[in-house]
Design an enzyme around this catalytic site. Structure first.
Site, PDB file in Angstrom:
ATOM      1  N   GLY A   7       0.876  -1.167   0.000  1.00  0.00           N
ATOM      2  CA  GLY A   7       0.000   0.000   0.000  1.00  0.00           C
ATOM      3  C   GLY A   7       0.915   1.218   0.000  1.00  0.00           C
ATOM      4  O   GLY A   7       1.573   1.501   1.007  1.00  0.00           O
ATOM      5  N   ARG A  82     -11.245   5.319   5.875  1.00  0.00           N
ATOM      6  CA  ARG A  82     -12.613   5.803   6.068  1.00  0.00           C
ATOM      7  C   ARG A  82     -12.774   7.241   5.599  1.00  0.00           C
ATOM      8  O   ARG A  82     -11.810   8.001   5.551  1.00  0.00           O
ATOM      9  CB  ARG A  82     -13.064   5.619   7.514  1.00  0.00           C
ATOM     10  N   ARG A  88     -14.405   2.705  11.504  1.00  0.00           N
ATOM     11  CA  ARG A  88     -13.380   1.811  10.964  1.00  0.00           C
ATOM     12  C   ARG A  88     -13.987   0.448  10.625  1.00  0.00           C
ATOM     13  O   ARG A  88     -13.564  -0.229   9.697  1.00  0.00           O
ATOM     14  CB  ARG A  88     -12.245   1.641  11.980  1.00  0.00           C
ATOM     15  N   ASN A  95     -11.574  -4.593   2.968  1.00  0.00           N
ATOM     16  CA  ASN A  95     -10.225  -4.735   3.510  1.00  0.00           C
ATOM     17  C   ASN A  95      -9.882  -6.162   3.925  1.00  0.00           C
ATOM     18  O   ASN A  95      -8.725  -6.581   3.822  1.00  0.00           O
ATOM     19  CB  ASN A  95     -10.015  -3.747   4.659  1.00  0.00           C
ATOM     20  N   ASN A 120      -7.566  -1.041   8.447  1.00  0.00           N
ATOM     21  CA  ASN A 120      -8.698  -1.087   9.379  1.00  0.00           C
ATOM     22  C   ASN A 120      -9.840  -1.989   8.897  1.00  0.00           C
ATOM     23  O   ASN A 120      -9.960  -2.205   7.703  1.00  0.00           O
ATOM     24  CB  ASN A 120      -9.245   0.338   9.572  1.00  0.00           C
ATOM     25  N   ASP A 148      -2.719   5.863  18.932  1.00  0.00           N
ATOM     26  CA  ASP A 148      -3.696   6.409  19.888  1.00  0.00           C
ATOM     27  C   ASP A 148      -2.987   6.997  21.109  1.00  0.00           C
ATOM     28  O   ASP A 148      -3.418   8.022  21.655  1.00  0.00           O
ATOM     29  CB  ASP A 148      -4.682   5.305  20.309  1.00  0.00           C
ATOM     30  N   ARG A 151      -1.641  10.351  20.230  1.00  0.00           N
ATOM     31  CA  ARG A 151      -2.737  11.340  20.238  1.00  0.00           C
ATOM     32  C   ARG A 151      -3.134  11.698  21.672  1.00  0.00           C
ATOM     33  O   ARG A 151      -3.463  12.856  21.965  1.00  0.00           O
ATOM     34  CB  ARG A 151      -3.933  10.775  19.461  1.00  0.00           C
ATOM     35  N   HIS A 175      -8.790  -0.573  18.695  1.00  0.00           N
ATOM     36  CA  HIS A 175      -8.492   0.651  17.943  1.00  0.00           C
ATOM     37  C   HIS A 175      -9.776   1.132  17.252  1.00  0.00           C
ATOM     38  O   HIS A 175      -9.947   1.010  16.041  1.00  0.00           O
ATOM     39  CB  HIS A 175      -7.379   0.370  16.924  1.00  0.00           C
TER      40      HIS A 175
HETATM   41  P1  NAI Z   1      -4.884   5.120   0.766  1.00  0.00           P
HETATM   42  O1  NAI Z   1      -6.127   4.934  -0.028  1.00  0.00           O
HETATM   43  O2  NAI Z   1      -4.164   6.409   0.676  1.00  0.00           O
HETATM   44  O3  NAI Z   1      -3.845   3.963   0.386  1.00  0.00           O
HETATM   45  C1  NAI Z   1      -4.185   2.622   0.303  1.00  0.00           C
HETATM   46  C2  NAI Z   1      -3.387   2.026  -0.838  1.00  0.00           C
HETATM   47  O4  NAI Z   1      -3.604   0.612  -0.854  1.00  0.00           O
HETATM   48  C3  NAI Z   1      -3.786   2.561  -2.218  1.00  0.00           C
HETATM   49  O5  NAI Z   1      -2.674   3.145  -2.868  1.00  0.00           O
HETATM   50  C4  NAI Z   1      -4.286   1.329  -2.956  1.00  0.00           C
HETATM   51  O6  NAI Z   1      -3.999   1.324  -4.344  1.00  0.00           O
HETATM   52  C5  NAI Z   1      -3.541   0.220  -2.218  1.00  0.00           C
HETATM   53  N1  NAI Z   1      -4.125  -1.112  -2.387  1.00  0.00           N
HETATM   54  C6  NAI Z   1      -5.432  -1.470  -2.392  1.00  0.00           C
HETATM   55  N2  NAI Z   1      -5.548  -2.799  -2.568  1.00  0.00           N
HETATM   56  C7  NAI Z   1      -4.291  -3.292  -2.656  1.00  0.00           C
HETATM   57  C8  NAI Z   1      -3.760  -4.596  -2.831  1.00  0.00           C
HETATM   58  N3  NAI Z   1      -4.548  -5.658  -2.948  1.00  0.00           N
HETATM   59  N4  NAI Z   1      -2.421  -4.741  -2.899  1.00  0.00           N
HETATM   60  C9  NAI Z   1      -1.603  -3.665  -2.788  1.00  0.00           C
HETATM   61  N5  NAI Z   1      -2.054  -2.404  -2.615  1.00  0.00           N
HETATM   62  C10 NAI Z   1      -3.378  -2.216  -2.554  1.00  0.00           C
HETATM   63  O7  NAI Z   1      -5.276   4.786   2.282  1.00  0.00           O
HETATM   64  P2  NAI Z   1      -4.450   5.183   3.608  1.00  0.00           P
HETATM   65  O8  NAI Z   1      -4.943   6.495   4.095  1.00  0.00           O
HETATM   66  O9  NAI Z   1      -3.010   4.987   3.353  1.00  0.00           O
HETATM   67  O10 NAI Z   1      -4.988   4.079   4.624  1.00  0.00           O
HETATM   68  C11 NAI Z   1      -4.646   2.715   4.440  1.00  0.00           C
HETATM   69  C12 NAI Z   1      -5.323   1.850   5.491  1.00  0.00           C
HETATM   70  O11 NAI Z   1      -4.766   2.125   6.770  1.00  0.00           O
HETATM   71  C13 NAI Z   1      -6.830   2.091   5.639  1.00  0.00           C
HETATM   72  O12 NAI Z   1      -7.505   0.875   5.844  1.00  0.00           O
HETATM   73  C14 NAI Z   1      -6.920   2.969   6.865  1.00  0.00           C
HETATM   74  O13 NAI Z   1      -8.169   2.878   7.494  1.00  0.00           O
HETATM   75  C15 NAI Z   1      -5.815   2.368   7.698  1.00  0.00           C
HETATM   76  N6  NAI Z   1      -5.304   3.214   8.764  1.00  0.00           N
HETATM   77  C16 NAI Z   1      -5.002   2.599   9.933  1.00  0.00           C
HETATM   78  C17 NAI Z   1      -4.472   3.293  10.980  1.00  0.00           C
HETATM   79  C18 NAI Z   1      -4.141   2.576  12.252  1.00  0.00           C
HETATM   80  O14 NAI Z   1      -3.838   3.242  13.243  1.00  0.00           O
HETATM   81  N7  NAI Z   1      -4.162   1.266  12.286  1.00  0.00           N
HETATM   82  C19 NAI Z   1      -4.246   4.756  10.883  1.00  0.00           C
HETATM   83  C20 NAI Z   1      -4.561   5.309   9.591  1.00  0.00           C
HETATM   84  C21 NAI Z   1      -5.076   4.551   8.573  1.00  0.00           C
END
Ligand code: NAI
Length: 308
Positions: A7, A82, A88, A95, A120, A148, A151, A175
């Protein structure tokens, strides 16, 4: 030390950037399914190397897992984030499919890797990796509590009018907005309980603001945050890569610890070269135990939506 980040979106790229700037990894591979995207992000980041003074080699690939072979650590950030108003948990359908496929492809090429799950709903995605791979539990880590807690510290420092480096605090539990358990009783400013400085009401407000920390940013940004998530992931990666034995709250499979079983949820763990080297059981008050139990119920409810 080779690190793969699946990703190359907002969080993945931010995480790769912080890993590179900290200069402890020899190689970071970014992988995405969007054609050319990971290659582009990698090239852009590499063009910051001379400016930021790092030697980490960052490369990108569109879906070629052979390029990730031999990774010591793999971070899964692939999936949808989200939008304002979403929880989430609503991301689970899409996902779960992505995380399952990605984790099996990673392990096929890097059988000894340690996996850090970010996508998430993170606790449930971490549990999914447990259920669908044969990796031992020390090699499956969910990132949520580190973010968290950062934050929480930000909100504590704001309430205290103190520099952030003077405050300490931890968030355990799930989370999610409802599931986080900020440990206000144990929060300190220079080793003194913060309750000595601010009222119970103000402290409760700090906890409430912490729990909606992600939602607040999603409202402002139109999508979820990336700087602090990326920095939090890089902290976990560094602790493992450099065998730091640091304690972070991470989502981990509990088998009786805190009276909980058969779920992944945030608890303090020691991170070193073997991944999760120990789950730390801190003495919780009855009220904190009750909050953690309620949080666990919420995580289990979301786990129940998985098609295992
Ligand atoms: P984003 O949309 O900017 O990036 C996600 C990337 O994953 C995209 O570039 C997409 O093309 C790629 N992708 C989708 N399916 C794929 C696959 N099968 N193989 C390889 N790449 C693939 O999203 P962002 O903002 O980077 O968030 C990513 C995830 O992280 C989300 O699920 C978000 O909710 C989660 N997240 C979790 C946090 C945590 O504390 N655990 C904090 C912030 C975000």
């Amino acid at each position: 030390m080779k690190v793969t980040v699946v990703g190359a979106g907002a969080v993945g790229a931010s995480c790769a950037e912080y890993i590179a700037i900290k200069n402890f990894a020899s190689e970071v591979v970014l992988l995405d399914i969007k054609e050319g995207y990971a290659e582009g992000k990698a090239m852009d980041l590499m063009q910051t190397a001379s400016l930021n003074g790092f030697d980490t080699k960052i490369t990108g690939t569109t879906g070629d897992y052979s390029k990730t072979a031999g990774s010591d650590i793999a971070v899964i950030t692939s999936g949808i984030p989200r939008k304002p108003g979403m929880t989430r948990e609503e991301l689970i359908g899409i996902n779960a499919g992505i995380v399952k496929t990605v984790s099996s492809s990673l392990i096929e090429h890097s059988p000894n890797t340690i996996i850090i799950v970010v996508s998430n709903p993170m606790d449930t995605m971490t549990y999914l990796v447990h259920k669908t791979t044969n990796l031992p539990k020390n090699r499956i880590i969910g990132m949520g509590g580190a973010l968290d807690s950062a934050r929480f510290k930000y909100r504590l420092a704001e309430a205290l009018g103190a520099p952030i480096s003077d405050v300490d605090g931890m968030v355990i539990g799930g989370h999610s907005d409802k599931g986080m358990v900020p440990l206000t009783r144990l929060a300190t400013r220079n080793s003194v309980p913060v309750s000595e400085y601010i009222s119970d009401e103000r402290l409760e407000q700090v906890a409430a603001d912490t729990k909606v920390g992600g939602a607040t940013l999603t409202g402002l940004l139109g999508t979820s945050a990336w700087y602090a998530p990326g920095a939090a992931v890089s902290g976990l990666v560094q602790a493992i890569a450099c065998d730091q034995k640091k304690i972070f709250p991470c989502s981990t499979l509990l088998e009786g610890e805190y009276g909980l079983n058969d779920l992944c949820i945030g608890a303090p763990v020691v991170l070193g070269s073997n991944g999760i080297e120990k789950i730390v059981e801190i003495n919780l008050s009855d009220a904190e135990k009750a909050k953690l139990a309620e949080s666990a119920e919420g995580v289990k409810k979301t786990n129940g939506l998985l098609e295992l």
